[in-house]
Write a protein that holds these residues in place. Structure first.
Motif, PDB file in Angstrom:
ATOM      1  N   GLY A 112       0.726  -1.378  -0.155  1.00 42.20           N
ATOM      2  CA  GLY A 112       0.233  -0.534  -0.184  1.00 42.20           C
ATOM      3  C   GLY A 112       0.729   1.217  -0.107  1.00 42.20           C
ATOM      4  N   LYS A 113       2.072   0.927   0.333  1.00 39.65           N
ATOM      5  CA  LYS A 113       2.959   2.246   0.034  1.00 39.65           C
ATOM      6  C   LYS A 113       3.598   2.645  -1.043  1.00 39.65           C
ATOM      7  N   VAL A 114       3.564   4.236  -1.128  1.00 37.35           N
ATOM      8  CA  VAL A 114       3.741   4.607  -3.221  1.00 37.35           C
ATOM      9  C   VAL A 114       5.099   5.183  -2.825  1.00 37.35           C
TER      10      VAL A 114
ATOM     11  N   GLY B  81       5.014  -3.452 -11.356  1.00 38.83           N
ATOM     12  CA  GLY B  81       3.431  -2.490 -11.082  1.00 38.83           C
ATOM     13  C   GLY B  81       2.168  -3.086 -11.005  1.00 38.83           C
ATOM     14  N   ALA B  82       1.659  -4.282 -10.165  1.00 40.82           N
ATOM     15  CA  ALA B  82       1.041  -4.960 -10.221  1.00 40.82           C
ATOM     16  C   ALA B  82       0.240  -3.817  -9.500  1.00 40.82           C
ATOM     17  N   ARG B  83       0.271  -2.758  -9.324  1.00 41.18           N
ATOM     18  CA  ARG B  83      -0.616  -2.001  -8.592  1.00 41.18           C
ATOM     19  C   ARG B  83      -0.089  -0.113  -8.981  1.00 41.18           C
ATOM     20  N   VAL B  84       0.971  -0.180  -9.959  1.00 39.98           N
ATOM     21  CA  VAL B  84       0.952   1.116 -10.616  1.00 39.98           C
ATOM     22  C   VAL B  84       0.457   2.381 -10.446  1.00 39.98           C
ATOM     23  N   TYR B  85      -0.407   1.929 -10.817  1.00 37.11           N
ATOM     24  CA  TYR B  85      -1.611   2.996 -11.349  1.00 37.11           C
ATOM     25  C   TYR B  85      -2.434   3.306  -9.673  1.00 37.11           C
ATOM     26  N   ASN B  86      -2.154   2.280  -9.179  1.00 29.05           N
ATOM     27  CA  ASN B  86      -2.731   3.042  -7.668  1.00 29.05           C
ATOM     28  C   ASN B  86      -2.044   3.975  -6.761  1.00 29.05           C
TER      29      ASN B  86
ATOM     30  N   GLN C 162      -2.205   5.605   2.196  1.00 30.62           N
ATOM     31  CA  GLN C 162      -1.679   6.012   1.400  1.00 30.62           C
ATOM     32  C   GLN C 162      -2.493   5.796  -0.194  1.00 30.62           C
ATOM     33  N   THR C 163      -3.275   4.687  -0.143  1.00 29.89           N
ATOM     34  CA  THR C 163      -3.391   4.353  -1.182  1.00 29.89           C
ATOM     35  C   THR C 163      -4.513   3.305  -0.861  1.00 29.89           C
ATOM     36  N   ASN C 164      -5.462   1.923  -1.278  1.00 34.89           N
ATOM     37  CA  ASN C 164      -6.470   1.442  -0.747  1.00 34.89           C
ATOM     38  C   ASN C 164      -5.849   0.108   0.146  1.00 34.89           C
ATOM     39  N   ILE C 165      -4.879   0.364   0.927  1.00 32.92           N
ATOM     40  CA  ILE C 165      -4.733  -0.668   1.797  1.00 32.92           C
ATOM     41  C   ILE C 165      -4.133  -0.557   3.090  1.00 32.92           C
TER      42      ILE C 165
END
Length: 334
Positions: free
Chosen positions: A140-142, A166-171, A276-279
């Motif tokens: 969940g960290k960017v 980049g599994a969650r690179v769009y996040n 920071q994101t969705n986790i």
């Protein structure tokens, strides 16, 4: 309500319709027009020469590592990296590639001094260090843009390649309020998962140079990843990247809302400002039986993965009202 992961999202109605009407061919022969269009579009969209549609993020990462490294080579990564910790040791088992994990910092970065110390000398006693693999987002960290720039400088200095899980690179891009191409520019290769939060039912992309993707395509066939009329899946994958990215901002806001609610519950410990994101991760007091709570929640059709810390993931199929209901149920159970 399923808070286990953003992999549980269902395809949108638009995806189902696109899949039903997708023009298809035999992708192993290179004849599937929908797959070809997705790969061409994705390469351009992310700033690479070529792209490869794969069955999963695990396969895309494995192809990514095997296309950079030969047998007996080594890749550097974080101790928490998905392609080290959660992908069944595929790089070692199937690629004969040695992982060299380095402890992640709390913000998900890896210390460059530790990475430098882990690079093996040019000596036949050692595996050959070929690659640095980063993950963004990680737990969940960017990863900050400045860190990515420094990572590029680091690999150039030490003659390594740089791969992004980049599994969650769009996040990450949404959280940074930047175009995904600005993240991708620093990497020799990158994966993008279409079924994490973006609602496609199946699939990931591997991106890189034409020569690199040609090698990955050969290895994909070897691993049994050659698909036939895969345009049915690629049609949903294109919509994942063109219609679903805006939803991620909603998911991030919902995660923050969930975090603030959890922080007010007795026995739950977390700092909502770190989300920071969705986790969302929350520590649970030892006197709380989180497994029993998970069983009780499931009876109310609320699914969580018990653990300590416990992880909650927000996504399209979880609304703000669902989150409030979860918080109310947790409060009553506690």
């Amino acid at each position: 309500m399923d808070f286990r992961s953003d992999t549980v999202t269902k395809p949108t109605q638009a995806m189902r319709e696109a899949m039903a009407h997708a023009e298809v061919g035999d992708d192993v022969y290179g004849d599937d027009p929908t797959v070809n269009e997705l790969e061409t579009w994705a390469a351009e969209r992310h700033g690479f020469e070529a792209a490869l549609f794969t069955t999963s993020g695990t396969q895309a990462n494995l192809l990514g590592l095997m296309s950079h490294c030969d047998r007996g080579d080594e890749y550097l990564c974080g101790q928490q990296a998905h392609n080290y910790k959660f992908e069944a040791g595929g790089a070692a088992v199937l690629g004969s590639i040695q992982p060299q994990p380095i402890e992640n910092n709390p913000d998900g970065t890896i210390d460059f001094a530790k990475l430098k110390a882990a690079i093996k000398p040019d000596d036949f006693h050692f595996a050959r260090t070929r690659l640095l693999s980063l993950e963004n987002t990680i737990n969940g960290k960017v990863l900050p843009m400045e860190y990515l720039k420094q990572a590029r400088e680091f690999v150039d200095q030490h003659n390594l390649k740089l791969h992004l899980d980049g599994a969650r690179v769009y996040n990450a891009a949404v959280a940074l309020d930047t175009d995904v191409k600005n993240i991708a520019q620093y990497f020799d290769s990158m994966t993008v998962c279409l079924s994490k939060g973006l609602c496609a039912p199946v699939g990931s992309l591997l991106l890189g140079s034409k020569e690199y993707i040609a090698k990955a395509r050969r290895i994909r066939k070897m691993l049994g990843g050659g698909m036939r009329q895969a345009g049915i899946l690629a049609a949903a994958g294109k919509l994942a990247l063109t219609e679903q990215v805006a939803q991620l901002k909603v998911d991030h806001d919902n995660a923050k809302h969930l975090a603030y609610g959890l922080a007010q519950l007795p026995g739950f410990s977390l700092n909502p400002e770190w989300i920071q994101t969705n986790i969302v991760f929350a520590k649970v007091d030892e006197n709380i039986d989180i497994n029993a709570i998970a069983v009780q929640l499931k009876r109310d059709n609320i699914i969580v993965s018990p653990g300590n810390p416990i992880r909650f993931v927000t996504h399209q199929d979880v609304t703000r009202e669902d989150i409030d209901l979860l918080l109310n149920k947790l409060s009553s159970l506690l």
